[in-house]
Scaffold this active site. Structure first.
Site, PDB file in Angstrom:
ATOM      1  N   ALA A   1       0.661  -1.194   0.075  1.00  0.00           N
ATOM      2  CA  ALA A   1      -0.045   0.101   0.034  1.00  0.00           C
ATOM      3  C   ALA A   1       0.811   1.330   0.044  1.00  0.00           C
ATOM      4  O   ALA A   1       0.161   2.189  -0.040  1.00  0.00           O
ATOM      5  CB  ALA A   1      -0.871  -0.049   1.076  1.00  0.00           C
TER       6      ALA A   1
ATOM      7  N   PHE B   1       1.457   1.540  -7.650  1.00  0.00           N
ATOM      8  CA  PHE B   1      -0.293   1.019  -7.891  1.00  0.00           C
ATOM      9  C   PHE B   1      -0.926   0.921  -6.494  1.00  0.00           C
ATOM     10  O   PHE B   1      -2.120   1.269  -6.467  1.00  0.00           O
ATOM     11  CB  PHE B   1      -0.368   0.196  -8.814  1.00  0.00           C
ATOM     12  CG  PHE B   1      -0.017   0.384 -10.215  1.00  0.00           C
ATOM     13  CD1 PHE B   1      -0.891   1.452 -11.082  1.00  0.00           C
ATOM     14  CD2 PHE B   1       1.156  -0.054 -10.761  1.00  0.00           C
ATOM     15  CE1 PHE B   1      -0.534   1.619 -12.083  1.00  0.00           C
ATOM     16  CE2 PHE B   1       1.487   0.225 -12.200  1.00  0.00           C
ATOM     17  CZ  PHE B   1       0.602   1.099 -12.826  1.00  0.00           C
TER      18      PHE B   1
ATOM     19  N   ALA C   1       5.218  -5.933  -4.907  1.00  0.00           N
ATOM     20  CA  ALA C   1       6.377  -6.149  -5.970  1.00  0.00           C
ATOM     21  C   ALA C   1       7.668  -6.324  -5.184  1.00  0.00           C
ATOM     22  O   ALA C   1       8.125  -5.355  -4.365  1.00  0.00           O
ATOM     23  CB  ALA C   1       6.406  -4.911  -6.845  1.00  0.00           C
TER      24      ALA C   1
ATOM     25  N   TYR D   1      10.178  -9.588 -20.792  1.00  0.00           N
ATOM     26  CA  TYR D   1       9.258  -9.202 -19.985  1.00  0.00           C
ATOM     27  C   TYR D   1       8.245 -10.225 -19.959  1.00  0.00           C
ATOM     28  O   TYR D   1       8.220 -11.467 -19.283  1.00  0.00           O
ATOM     29  CB  TYR D   1       8.602  -8.021 -20.010  1.00  0.00           C
ATOM     30  CG  TYR D   1       7.771  -7.712 -18.588  1.00  0.00           C
ATOM     31  CD1 TYR D   1       8.267  -6.775 -17.602  1.00  0.00           C
ATOM     32  CD2 TYR D   1       6.117  -8.268 -18.539  1.00  0.00           C
ATOM     33  CE1 TYR D   1       7.463  -6.842 -16.362  1.00  0.00           C
ATOM     34  CE2 TYR D   1       5.590  -8.067 -17.479  1.00  0.00           C
ATOM     35  CZ  TYR D   1       6.122  -7.432 -16.114  1.00  0.00           C
ATOM     36  OH  TYR D   1       5.432  -7.222 -15.269  1.00  0.00           O
TER      37      TYR D   1
ATOM     38  N   LYS E   1       3.543 -13.562 -14.022  1.00  0.00           N
ATOM     39  CA  LYS E   1       2.427 -12.838 -14.319  1.00  0.00           C
ATOM     40  C   LYS E   1       1.288 -14.091 -14.924  1.00  0.00           C
ATOM     41  O   LYS E   1       0.172 -13.685 -14.518  1.00  0.00           O
ATOM     42  CB  LYS E   1       2.625 -11.725 -15.418  1.00  0.00           C
ATOM     43  CG  LYS E   1       3.276 -10.789 -14.587  1.00  0.00           C
ATOM     44  CD  LYS E   1       2.785  -9.934 -13.339  1.00  0.00           C
ATOM     45  CE  LYS E   1       3.283  -8.808 -12.773  1.00  0.00           C
ATOM     46  NZ  LYS E   1       2.862  -8.771 -11.332  1.00  0.00           N
TER      47      LYS E   1
ATOM     48  N   LEU F   1       4.870   2.041 -15.954  1.00  0.00           N
ATOM     49  CA  LEU F   1       5.168   3.136 -15.341  1.00  0.00           C
ATOM     50  C   LEU F   1       6.349   3.403 -14.622  1.00  0.00           C
ATOM     51  O   LEU F   1       6.977   2.365 -14.309  1.00  0.00           O
ATOM     52  CB  LEU F   1       4.025   3.732 -14.287  1.00  0.00           C
ATOM     53  CG  LEU F   1       2.732   4.238 -14.902  1.00  0.00           C
ATOM     54  CD1 LEU F   1       1.762   4.452 -13.948  1.00  0.00           C
ATOM     55  CD2 LEU F   1       3.101   5.661 -15.657  1.00  0.00           C
TER      56      LEU F   1
HETATM   57  P1  NAD Z   1       6.181  -0.579  -6.068  1.00  0.00           P
HETATM   58  O1  NAD Z   1       7.659  -1.141  -6.044  1.00  0.00           O
HETATM   59  O2  NAD Z   1       5.824   0.725  -6.181  1.00  0.00           O
HETATM   60  O3  NAD Z   1       5.301  -1.333  -4.751  1.00  0.00           O
HETATM   61  C1  NAD Z   1       5.540  -2.442  -4.062  1.00  0.00           C
HETATM   62  C2  NAD Z   1       4.871  -2.513  -2.769  1.00  0.00           C
HETATM   63  O4  NAD Z   1       5.201  -3.638  -2.365  1.00  0.00           O
HETATM   64  C3  NAD Z   1       5.251  -1.483  -1.622  1.00  0.00           C
HETATM   65  O5  NAD Z   1       4.067  -0.853  -0.817  1.00  0.00           O
HETATM   66  C4  NAD Z   1       6.205  -2.231  -0.871  1.00  0.00           C
HETATM   67  O6  NAD Z   1       6.406  -1.667   0.489  1.00  0.00           O
HETATM   68  C5  NAD Z   1       5.429  -3.412  -0.838  1.00  0.00           C
HETATM   69  N1  NAD Z   1       6.057  -4.650  -0.416  1.00  0.00           N
HETATM   70  C6  NAD Z   1       7.183  -5.151  -1.226  1.00  0.00           C
HETATM   71  N2  NAD Z   1       7.869  -6.377  -0.659  1.00  0.00           N
HETATM   72  C7  NAD Z   1       6.922  -6.529   0.514  1.00  0.00           C
HETATM   73  C8  NAD Z   1       6.772  -7.487   1.530  1.00  0.00           C
HETATM   74  N3  NAD Z   1       7.682  -8.527   1.490  1.00  0.00           N
HETATM   75  N4  NAD Z   1       5.998  -7.177   2.484  1.00  0.00           N
HETATM   76  C9  NAD Z   1       4.854  -6.303   2.329  1.00  0.00           C
HETATM   77  N5  NAD Z   1       5.287  -5.300   1.626  1.00  0.00           N
HETATM   78  C10 NAD Z   1       5.876  -5.444   0.493  1.00  0.00           C
HETATM   79  O7  NAD Z   1       5.641  -1.485  -7.267  1.00  0.00           O
HETATM   80  P2  NAD Z   1       4.455  -1.245  -8.464  1.00  0.00           P
HETATM   81  O8  NAD Z   1       5.179  -0.807  -9.536  1.00  0.00           O
HETATM   82  O9  NAD Z   1       3.316  -0.415  -7.928  1.00  0.00           O
HETATM   83  O10 NAD Z   1       3.856  -2.699  -8.456  1.00  0.00           O
HETATM   84  C11 NAD Z   1       2.825  -3.298  -7.957  1.00  0.00           C
HETATM   85  C12 NAD Z   1       2.052  -4.391  -8.877  1.00  0.00           C
HETATM   86  O11 NAD Z   1       1.926  -3.754 -10.253  1.00  0.00           O
HETATM   87  C13 NAD Z   1       3.290  -5.461  -9.231  1.00  0.00           C
HETATM   88  O12 NAD Z   1       2.509  -6.770  -9.283  1.00  0.00           O
HETATM   89  C14 NAD Z   1       3.574  -4.995 -10.673  1.00  0.00           C
HETATM   90  O13 NAD Z   1       4.054  -6.195 -11.375  1.00  0.00           O
HETATM   91  C15 NAD Z   1       2.408  -4.441 -11.198  1.00  0.00           C
HETATM   92  N6  NAD Z   1       2.660  -3.716 -12.343  1.00  0.00           N
HETATM   93  C16 NAD Z   1       3.515  -2.618 -12.376  1.00  0.00           C
HETATM   94  C17 NAD Z   1       3.569  -1.933 -13.581  1.00  0.00           C
HETATM   95  C18 NAD Z   1       4.729  -0.762 -13.814  1.00  0.00           C
HETATM   96  O14 NAD Z   1       5.117  -0.348 -14.745  1.00  0.00           O
HETATM   97  N7  NAD Z   1       5.169  -0.256 -12.656  1.00  0.00           N
HETATM   98  C19 NAD Z   1       3.043  -1.982 -14.792  1.00  0.00           C
HETATM   99  C20 NAD Z   1       1.848  -2.946 -14.685  1.00  0.00           C
HETATM  100  C21 NAD Z   1       1.798  -3.454 -13.494  1.00  0.00           C
HETATM  101 NA    NA Z   2       2.329  -0.815  -5.215  1.00  0.00          NA
END
Ligand code: NAD
Ligand code: NA
EC number: 1.3.1.9
Length: 395
Positions: free
Chosen positions: A48, A52, A139, A234, A243, A272
């Site tokens: 959180a 995203f 992530a 990817y 995925k 992003l």
């Molecule tokens: P991010 O790195 O911004 O967020 C990751 C979150 O996970 C953070 O809140 C972090 O504290 C938490 N986290 C990580 N390890 C943890 C653990 N062991 N315990 C508790 N919390 C933990 O990542 P994001 O880019 O927002 O990715 C979130 C999802 O969105 C992923 O599944 C990613 O694949 C997907 N996504 C990302 C993109 C992109 O381009 N960034 C695009 C499409 C989908």
């Molecule tokens: Na996130």
């Protein structure tokens, strides 16, 4: 203290509390400007604190007036040493949520562990009774399996053949050839163990077994597909297998939710700049070209715009449109044929010399530093700030 960015490779070692706070306030203002969304009222967000997941928490709280519990894994501050950005984001979010009269509490720890799951379940029991939405937005590069104690590491590798293509170091702007050896041994299984759907299902099972899921409960996790340019590394690489597993898990979870009239969704989101995506080779070059094209077309979105549109036009619309594989698509503008054709053309032209003109390297860099609370408009970086910020609702 005065906090400046200190980078090493694709990470930034410092973060700025005021900049992170301003980012959160800007996202809240955006959600408020778009009007109310008739969405879930008791929401658990796993992951959180950034990207995203943070945008999902903000949209739930300030779009639908939801009570939120946030789970994340962030480094707290110490004297003279700033916290990780997700810590400051969560502090700012809770401060604003409480000001607005919204319930908001957080748990900082390893979401993959039994301990953090139990702590979260206990908090839901005590404070909310049940949840009607779980957003799964983790992530992570590693996962320690809660039952076996085995520590899995995910890798970003192609499968089958060596991958060779262009990439950019977005700090220096240098475009070079990168070559990545294909996955070997347990690489695929390890990556699926970390970023696949097993932990998502464990969370939902644990909540269901304790009767903590409300009738009509929904859960959503985030995925990515992307274009043929990045496919080998990817979607058809090790992370793509994870995925695939995550997306398949949505169906398993949906089956298990039938008695509650519940449903599990996967949303395919746009590429992003986040901490997670900056670590993936080739993706930064793709993103810098994509941003350029999407900004020119007036269709660029950040995490908050993506999630607002996901909730308003997909999840909580009268019908939730999905693709042939049952996935919600908010990568629709990224994947538009004209956008992709233009990016593919620019890709061929991209060199160290041309990229500043044909790509949005500046936009990439700004987004990257913004993740850590730097280069944020309206923040005075010469001002002395208190690094020892507390998260008001931290358990
Ligand atoms: P991010 O790195 O911004 O967020 C990751 C979150 O996970 C953070 O809140 C972090 O504290 C938490 N986290 C990580 N390890 C943890 C653990 N062991 N315990 C508790 N919390 C933990 O990542 P994001 O880019 O927002 O990715 C979130 C999802 O969105 C992923 O599944 C990613 O694949 C997907 N996504 C990302 C993109 C992109 O381009 N960034 C695009 C499409 C989908
Ligand atoms: Na996130």
């Amino acid at each position: 203290m005065i906090i400046e960015p200190r980078t090493r490779g694709f990470i930034c070692l410092t973060s700025h509390p005021k900049g992170c706070e301003q980012n959160v306030i800007d996202q809240i203002e955006y959600i408020k400007s778009k009007g109310a969304i008739d969405g879930a009222k008791k929401v658990l967000v796993i992951g959180a604190s950034t990207g995203f997941g943070l945008a999902s928490r903000i949209t739930s709280a300030f779009g639908s007036g939801a009570s939120t519990i946030g789970v994340f894994f962030e480094k707290p501050p110490a004297e003279g040493r700033p916290a990780s950005p997700g810590w400051y984001n969560s502090a700012a979010f809770e401060k604003e949520a409480h000001k607005a009269g919204l319930y908001a509490k957080s748990i900082n720890g390893d979401a993959f562990s039994n301990e953090i799951k139990k702590q979260t379940l206990d908090l839901i029991k005590a404070d909310l009774g049940q949840v009607d939405m779980v957003i799964y937005s983790l992530a992570s590069p590693v996962r320690t399996h809660p039952d076996t104690g085995v520590r899995y590491k995910s890798v970003l590798k192609p499968i089958g053949d060596k991958f060779q293509n262009k990439t950019v170091d977005f700090h220096t702007g240098v475009v070079s050839e990168v070559s990545i050896e294909p996955a070997q041994g347990d690489d695929i299984d390890n990556t699926v163990a970390v970023m696949g759907g097993e932990d998502w299902k464990m969370w939902i099972d644990a909540l269901k077994n304790e009767g903590l899921l409300a009738e009509g409960f929904t859960t959503i996790a985030y995925s990515y597909i992307g274009p043929s340019l990045t496919e080998a590394v990817y979607r058809k690489g090790t992370i793509g297998r994870a995925k695939d597993h995550l997306e398949a898990t949505a169906f398993t979870i949906s089956d298990s939710l039938k008695p509650l009239n519940g449903k599990a969704y996967v949303s395919v989101n746009k590429a992003l700049v986040t901490q997670a995506s900056s670590a993936i080779p080739v993706i930064p070059l793709y993103i810098s070209l994509l941003y350029k094209v999407m900004k020119e077309e007036g269709i660029h979105e950040g995490c908050i715009e993506q999630i607002q549109r996901l909730f308003q036009d997909r999840l909580y619309a009268d019908t939730t449109p999905t693709d042939d594989e049952g996935r919600i698509r908010i990568d629709d503008w990224e994947m538009r044929a004209d956008v992709q054709a233009r990016v593919a053309e620019l890709w061929k032209e991209a060199t160290t010399e041309t990229l500043p003109k044909i790509g949005d390297l500046k936009g990439y860099e700004k987004d990257f530093f913004n993740l850590f609370g730097f280069m944020v408009e309206g923040v005075d970086y010469d001002e002395d700030v208190n690094e020892l910020v507390e998260i008001p609702g931290l358990q």
